[in-house]
Scaffold this active site. Structure first.
Site, PDB file in Angstrom:
ATOM      1  N   TYR A  45      -7.267   5.427  -6.256  1.00 50.91           N
ATOM      2  CA  TYR A  45      -8.361   6.367  -6.115  1.00 50.91           C
ATOM      3  C   TYR A  45      -7.859   7.506  -5.402  1.00 50.91           C
ATOM      4  O   TYR A  45      -6.772   7.499  -4.739  1.00 50.91           O
ATOM      5  CB  TYR A  45      -9.444   5.723  -5.434  1.00 50.91           C
ATOM      6  CG  TYR A  45      -9.435   5.051  -4.106  1.00 50.91           C
ATOM      7  CD1 TYR A  45      -9.096   5.601  -2.929  1.00 50.91           C
ATOM      8  CD2 TYR A  45      -9.242   3.554  -4.233  1.00 50.91           C
ATOM      9  CE1 TYR A  45      -8.860   4.886  -1.686  1.00 50.91           C
ATOM     10  CE2 TYR A  45      -9.204   2.901  -2.963  1.00 50.91           C
ATOM     11  CZ  TYR A  45      -9.106   3.449  -1.947  1.00 50.91           C
ATOM     12  OH  TYR A  45      -8.587   2.690  -0.541  1.00 50.91           O
ATOM     13  N   ARG A  81       0.816  -1.095   0.002  1.00 55.59           N
ATOM     14  CA  ARG A  81       0.044   0.068   0.164  1.00 55.59           C
ATOM     15  C   ARG A  81       0.814   1.262   0.158  1.00 55.59           C
ATOM     16  O   ARG A  81       2.028   1.349   0.503  1.00 55.59           O
ATOM     17  CB  ARG A  81      -0.972   0.058   1.289  1.00 55.59           C
ATOM     18  CG  ARG A  81      -1.900  -1.288   1.244  1.00 55.59           C
ATOM     19  CD  ARG A  81      -2.426  -1.554   2.745  1.00 55.59           C
ATOM     20  NE  ARG A  81      -3.405  -0.462   2.977  1.00 55.59           N
ATOM     21  CZ  ARG A  81      -3.909  -0.527   4.185  1.00 55.59           C
ATOM     22  NH1 ARG A  81      -3.968  -1.681   4.844  1.00 55.59           N
ATOM     23  NH2 ARG A  81      -4.599   0.395   4.666  1.00 55.59           N
TER      24      ARG A  81
END
Ligand SMILES: Cc1cc2nc3c(=O)[nH]c(=O)nc-3n(C[C@H](O)[C@H](O)[C@H](O)COP(=O)(O)OP(=O)(O)OC[C@H]3O[C@@H](n4cnc5c(N)ncnc54)[C@H](O)[C@@H]3O)c2cc1C
Length: 403
Positions: free
Chosen positions: A252, A220
Site C-alpha cells: 500500500y 518488511r
C-alpha cells in the site's frame, strides 16, 4: 487544553505508544493527573503504517475530537477517484498476478459508503454515514501528532520501566538507573513482551504472560513509488493483498503517496520460533531470498524481497487473557490483546481501551464512587468488545479497588 488540577490521584502510564498516548490524551482531557514513561528517547522512523477501523475512529472522537482532522491530514489512501471506496484488492502471488483471469477486475473489498482516505469535512461519522477504514498513517507521524496533545512536563522519554511493585496504597515503578516513581495506578502496553503483562497475570496465570507464536513471520520494506512502479506497475496505486501457497504479500501507498510500503509473509514450516526472547531474527540475505523461490511466485516479489530488511518479524499474539487487571495495574494495547497485523486492528483496540479505562480512572479520581463509575463507563464504550473489557475491569475492581 486544560492543565491537570487533580494532583492527589496520580496515574503512571508505561509507554508513549499508541495505546499509552491515547490514554494520556483521554486523561488529560478529563483533567486527571498522570505521568507517561517511554523507553525510547524519540520515536523511530521504522514502523508500520496504521489505519484505524470504524471502532478506532469512534474512539478518536470520544478521546479528543480535535485530533481527528490532524490524523486525516497525515493519512494517505489509494490513488485515483475510482479507488476511494476500495479497502484492498485481492490478487495472486503467481506469475502474472492473476491478471486476465475471469475474476480479475472484480476482486476488491469495497463498499459505496466506505472511504479509504477520509476527508476533513468536520462532520461526524454519523452525519457523513461514511465507513472510514484503511487510510494509513505512518506510525511515527501518528505518534508525533498524538504527542502534541500532551504537556511536555507529563512525559518522560528515555525512561524504561524495568519493574512494577505494588503496595497496599500505591504502586512503585523501578527504572534501570535505580530511580523509582510512585502512583496510585499504573496502566500500560509496553509492546507484546511487556513489563506490565509480566506483572498482571504472573501469579494467577503465569502461562499467559509470554506471547504465543502464530506460526508465521514477515519481511518488511519501503521503496520510492517510482521504483514501486518499475516492479509492480500501476498495481501499486491501490492497496493489495497477493495470495500464494503458504506465502503472501501486502502493498500500500504511504508518505503522501510517494512511497510504497510492503510486507512479504511466510507460513513458518519450522517447529516454532527459534529466538527465545526476541520477536525479530536477523537472517542472511540468501536465507531471506530462499523463502520466495519457486515458479509459483512472480519475479516482482523476489525484487521486493531483495530490498526488504533481512529481518524476520515473528507474528505473535496473546491467545488467552483471563484478566486485564491486578489490583492497581492495568494492561492496555498489545499487552492486553495483541493481534496479528492481518487483522489491522490492534491500534484501534488500543484507542478503545483508552476511552474505557480513562473514564473509569476519571471516576475514581473525582468521586471514587463505584456506582457512578459503572454507569459512565458503559456509556463511554464504543463497542461490545470494549464493554466486555470494561465490565471485566469493573467486576475485578469491585473486590480490589484502591482505597
Ligand atoms: C505491519 C503491521 C501493520 C499493522 N497495521 C495496523 C493497522 O492498520 N491498524 C491497527 O489498528 N493496527 C495495526 N497493527 C497493530 C498495531 O501496530 C499494534 O496493535 C499497536 O501499535 C499496539 O499499540 P501499543 O500501544 O500496544 O504498542 P506500541 O504502539 O508498540 O507501543 C509500545 C511502546 O512501549 C514502549 N516500551 C516498551 N517497553 C517499555 C518499558 N519497559 N518502559 C517504557 N516504555 C516501553 C516502546 O518503546 C513503544 O513506544 C499493525 C501491526 C503491524 C506489525
Amino acid at each position: 487544553m486544560v492543565e491537570s488540577k487533580n494532583h492527589q490521584f496520580h496515574i503512571a502510564i508505561v509507554d508513549a505508544g499508541i495505546a499509552g498516548l491515547a490514554l494520556a490524551m483521554a486523561l488529560h482531557k478529563q483533567d486527571v493527573s498522570f505521568t507517561m514513561y517511554e523507553e525510547a528517547k524519540e520515536y523511530s522512523t521504522v514502523g508500520a503504517e496504521i489505519g484505524f477501523s470504524p471502532n478506532g475512529m469512534r474512539a478518536i472522537n470520544l478521546i479528543e475530537p480535535t485530533f481527528r482532522p490532524l490524523y486525516e491530514e497525515i493519512c494517505v489512501g489509494s490513488k485515483g477517484e475510482d479507488a476511494k471506496h476500495i479497502f484492498f484488492e485481492g490478487m495472486l502471488l503467481e506469475p502474472g498476478f492473476g491478471c486476465g483471469q475471469s475474476w480479475h477486475g472484480d476482486s476488491a473489498w469495497s463498499h459505496p459508503d466506505f472511504v479509504r482516505k477520509s476527508v476533513s469535512t468536520g462532520l461526524s461519522l454519523r452525519q457523513t454515514g461514511a465507513i472510514l477504514i484503511g487510510a494509513q498513517a505512518h506510525r511515527k507521524a501518528l505518534l508525533d501528532t498524538m504527542n502534541k496533545f500532551i504537556p511536555p512536563d507529563h512525559a518522560r522519554f528515555g525512561k524504561r520501566v524495568a519493574g512494577i511493585e505494588q503496595q497496599s496504597d500505591f504502586v512503585k515503578l523501578g527504572f534501570p538507573d535505580g530511580s523509582t516513581a510512585t502512583a496510585d495506578i499504573v496502566a500500560g502496553a509496553a509492546r507484546i513482551q511487556s513489563v506490565v503483562r509480566s506483572h498482571v497475570p504472573r501469579d494467577t496465570n503465569p502461562s499467559q504472560v509470554a506471547p504465543v507464536y502464530a506460526g508465521a513471520y514477515c519481511y518488511r520494506g519501503v521503496i520510492p513509488m517510482t521504483e514501486g512502479y518499475e516492479i509492480l506497475g500501476d498495481l501499486t496505486d491501490v492497496a493489495k493483498f497477493y495470495f500464494g501457497q503458504g506465502r503472501g504479500a501486502v502493498t500500500y501507498r504511504i508518505s503522501g503517496g510517494e512511497v510504497s510500503n510492503y510486507l512479504l509473509c511466510v507460513a513458518d514450516t519450522r517447529d516454532g520460533w527459534k529466538s527465545k526472547d526476541a520477536v525479530t531474527e536477523r537472517v542472511r540475505p540468501d536465507v531471506v531470498m530462499s523463502d520466495f523461490q519457486g515458479s509459483d511466485t512472480d519475479e516482482a516479489f523476489r525484487r521486493l524481497l531483495s530490498e526488504a530488511q533481512p529481518v524476520r518479524w515473528g507474528l505473535f499474539h496473546h491467545l488467552e487473557t483471563s484478566t486485564y487487571f491486578r489490583d492497581r495495574a492495568f494492561m492496555i494495547g498489545d499487552s492486553a490483546h495483541a493481534s496479528l497485523p492481518f487483522q489491522a486492528a490492534g491500534a484501534a483496540q488500543g484507542l478503545e481501551y483508552a476511552v474505557v479505562l480513562s473514564r473509569i480512572l476519571a471516576e475514581l479520581a473525582n468521586s471514587r464512587n463505584l456506582h457512578a463509575t459503572k454507569t459512565s463507563t458503559i456509556h463511554a464504550s464504543p463497542g461490545p468488545r470494549t464493554t466486555q473489557y470494561a465490565v471485566h475491569v469493573l467486576k475485578d475492581s469491585l473486590s480490589s479497588r484502591p482505597n
